[in-house]
Structures are given as structure tokens and as C-alpha cells.
Design an enzyme around this catalytic site. Structure first.
Site, PDB file in Angstrom:
ATOM      1  N   GLU A  55      -4.778  -0.086  -7.918  1.00 22.48           N
ATOM      2  CA  GLU A  55      -3.652   0.736  -8.363  1.00 22.48           C
ATOM      3  C   GLU A  55      -2.608  -0.197  -8.971  1.00 22.48           C
ATOM      4  O   GLU A  55      -2.139  -1.120  -8.303  1.00 22.48           O
ATOM      5  CB  GLU A  55      -3.046   1.505  -7.190  1.00 22.48           C
TER       6      GLU A  55
ATOM      7  N   SER B 132       0.810  -1.218   0.000  1.00 18.33           N
ATOM      8  CA  SER B 132       0.000   0.000   0.000  1.00 18.33           C
ATOM      9  C   SER B 132       0.843   1.266   0.000  1.00 18.33           C
ATOM     10  O   SER B 132       0.301   2.368  -0.095  1.00 18.33           O
ATOM     11  CB  SER B 132      -0.941   0.016   1.213  1.00 18.33           C
TER      12      SER B 132
ATOM     13  N   ASN C 139      -3.323   6.427  -0.946  1.00 16.89           N
ATOM     14  CA  ASN C 139      -2.826   6.543   0.426  1.00 16.89           C
ATOM     15  C   ASN C 139      -2.000   7.803   0.666  1.00 16.89           C
ATOM     16  O   ASN C 139      -1.889   8.260   1.810  1.00 16.89           O
ATOM     17  CB  ASN C 139      -2.025   5.300   0.806  1.00 16.89           C
TER      18      ASN C 139
ATOM     19  N   HIS D 184      -2.289  -3.109  -6.217  1.00 16.41           N
ATOM     20  CA  HIS D 184      -2.797  -2.696  -4.901  1.00 16.41           C
ATOM     21  C   HIS D 184      -4.320  -2.689  -4.870  1.00 16.41           C
ATOM     22  O   HIS D 184      -4.968  -1.836  -5.478  1.00 16.41           O
ATOM     23  CB  HIS D 184      -2.246  -1.304  -4.553  1.00 16.41           C
TER      24      HIS D 184
END
Length: 278
Positions: A146, A115, A184, A134
Site C-alpha cells: 500500500e 499499518s 486493515n 506498507h
């Protein structure tokens, strides 16, 4: 396709469910065969609840579970795709990928569900090329993947994972490697800032979350979101962002460290900034 998923917790089980639902064989691995079997049993129980609620037929559940298997480590040698989703720690990930690199066939595709960590660093020393894939929690419900290219990830591998993501019902976004990638890098500092506001005494945890839900139309506020993600994960990603950039805006609030040291990680521990104990 035979997919070997290393890390059979919440993320790994969800990834296995998604691949199995699309006709792929999903091999689940954990710290031991017994541990992986417990996670497989939890997945079966979760599907049973969906059947009981009329959201899934028994036949569909049985068909899906027939393709979710628990194997010894060595069985991954024959996998077409390996997805690593163990703890968000560089050394842990490099260790498992190195062990797989030594046994997997040359054509096996290596992907990591990291992540926030560097794909380039993780791939260092591997014979197999590595790409980021991800997923987001809960994997069966969240549409995004992702697809992350490290410095040495071939364009054709990125394209393959992008197309595979579409094939399993996800929406891929292609991301060049950067700390935290896209989601993130924005989302985790949002959780951190919520803790900063709480620590400063600006508002209560409840009112901070209500303000962001009703004022910004977010489905949940930053403190409940951090409770859902797990404050240990939030802290780990904040530390990656800070250590990679040395930008003070990514410095984790000390209250998060205190919560993690106290074992108040959020929903998974029963208590975070809100209480989830029955």
C-alpha cells in the site's frame, strides 16, 4: 540504492531480504547493533533452510546476504531510502524519524511501514517528505504494497514509491490517507468480529474459523488470522480506527484486551485463541 531499514524484526528482516534480493544494499537497524545482528543471523538461518530444501542455491543465498549489513545508527546518514518499521506507536515512530531527519542527506527518501497511523501526523515537523510504504507479512511472499499519501506528500514521491515497489517485485496500490488504509480497515474488524462471535457463544474458535474457510473460501479464519498478526497489533489498529472515527463498529472486543493483558498474543507468544506451544 542504499536502503536503511529501522526495525529489524519480522517485517524489517523481510523488507531487507526483498531489497537485497533485487540488488540493493539493505542496512538493518534495531535497538542495538547486537540486536540487529541477531535478526540478520535469523535471516541467514532462514535462507539456509531454503537452500537445504532445494528452493534456493547457496550462491544466491550468499549473494543476497552479502548485501544485508548491520551498521551503527549514524551510517544511515548516507542512505538513499529510509524505511521505518518500528513499533506501531505514533510517538515511537516520530522519535526515530526525527532523529533520522537530523542526520540524513537532503535527498534521502523517507517512508513508513505503518499499518494504520496517520502519515500526515507522523511527518509533522520533518524537513524530509514522508510517504507510506506498507508491506504485508510475510514480506517475501506477499505481493501487495500500500503506497499511502499523507496530506503533504508530493505526487512525485508517491509515483517514485509506486515504481520502486514494482521494481522489487511487488504490486502497489495507491491509497489516500485514512485510518487503517484499505486492507486493515477491512481485515482487522474481521478479526474483531470473529472474537465477538466467540464471546457470544455462537460457535467454538475452531468452528468459527472452519465456517469462514469453507463458507467464504478464506485461507484462514478470523481467529487464526488474529493469532498470526498478533492480538496486540490487532488491538492497536482497532484503537486507531475507533479513536480516529469514533464509530462504534470499530470498538475492540474486551476479550482481545484481556488476551493482550495476559500475554496471549498468538503465534509469536505461543498461545492465542489456539495453542502453538510444542
Amino acid at each position: 540504492m542504499k536502503v536503511a531499514i529501522f526495525g529489524a524484526g519480522t517485517m524489517g528482516s523481510g523488507i531487507a531480504q526483498v531489497f537485497a534480493s533485487k540488488g540493493h544494499v539493505a542496512m538493518m537497524y534495531a535497538s542495538s547493533v547486537a540486536s540487529a545482528q541477531r535478526h540478520r543471523d535469523k535471516l541467514a538461518a532462514s535462507l539456509a533452510k531454503r537452500v537445504a530444501k532445494g528452493k534456493m542455491t547457496q550462491e544466491a543465498a550468499d549473494d543476497l546476504m552479502s548485501r544485508v549489513v548491520v551498521e551503527e545508527f549514524e551510517a544511515a546518514a548516507d542512505a538513499d531510502l529510509v524505511i521505518e518499521c518500528v513499533a506501531e506507536n505514533m510517538e515511537t515512530k516520530k522519535d526515530i524519524l526525527g532523529r533520522l531527519d537530523a542526520i540524513c542527506k537532503e535527498s534521502t527518501i523517507f517512508a513508513t511501514n505503518t499499518s494504520s497511523l496517520s502519515i500526515t501526523e507522523m511527518a509533522s515537523g520533518l524537513k524530509h517528505q514522508l510517504v507510506g510504504m506498507h508491506f504485508f507479512n510475510p514480506v517475501p511472499a506477499m505481493k501487495l504494497v500500500e503506497v499511502i499519501a499523507g496530506a503533504n506528500t508530493p505526487a512525485e514521491l508517491v509515483e517514485f514509491i509506486k515504481n520502486l515497489s514494482i521494481e522489487i517485485g511487488k504490486t502497489p496500490v495507491v491509497v489516500n490517507e485514512a485510518p487503517g488504509f484499505v486492507v486493515n480497515k477491512i481485515l482487522i474488524p474481521y478479526c474483531n468480529e470473529g472474537v465477538c462471535i466467540l464471546q457470544e457463544g455462537v460457535a467454538s474458535a475452531e468452528d468459527i474459523d472452519i465456517a469462514m474457510q469453507l463458507g467464504a473460501n478464506h485461507p484462514m479464519g478470523p481467529l487464526h488470522l488474529g493469532d498470526l498478526i498478533g492480538w496486540d497489533v490487532v488491538l492497536s489498529i482497532m484503537d486507531v480506527l475507533y479513536n480516529e472515527t469514533h464509530d462504534s463498529k470499530y470498538r475492540a472486543n474486551v476479550l482481545i484486551r484481556k488476551m493482550v493483558r495476559a500475554g496471549k498474543l498468538g503465534i509469536k507468544s505461543g498461545e492465542g485463541f489456539f495453542n502453538y506451544k510444542k
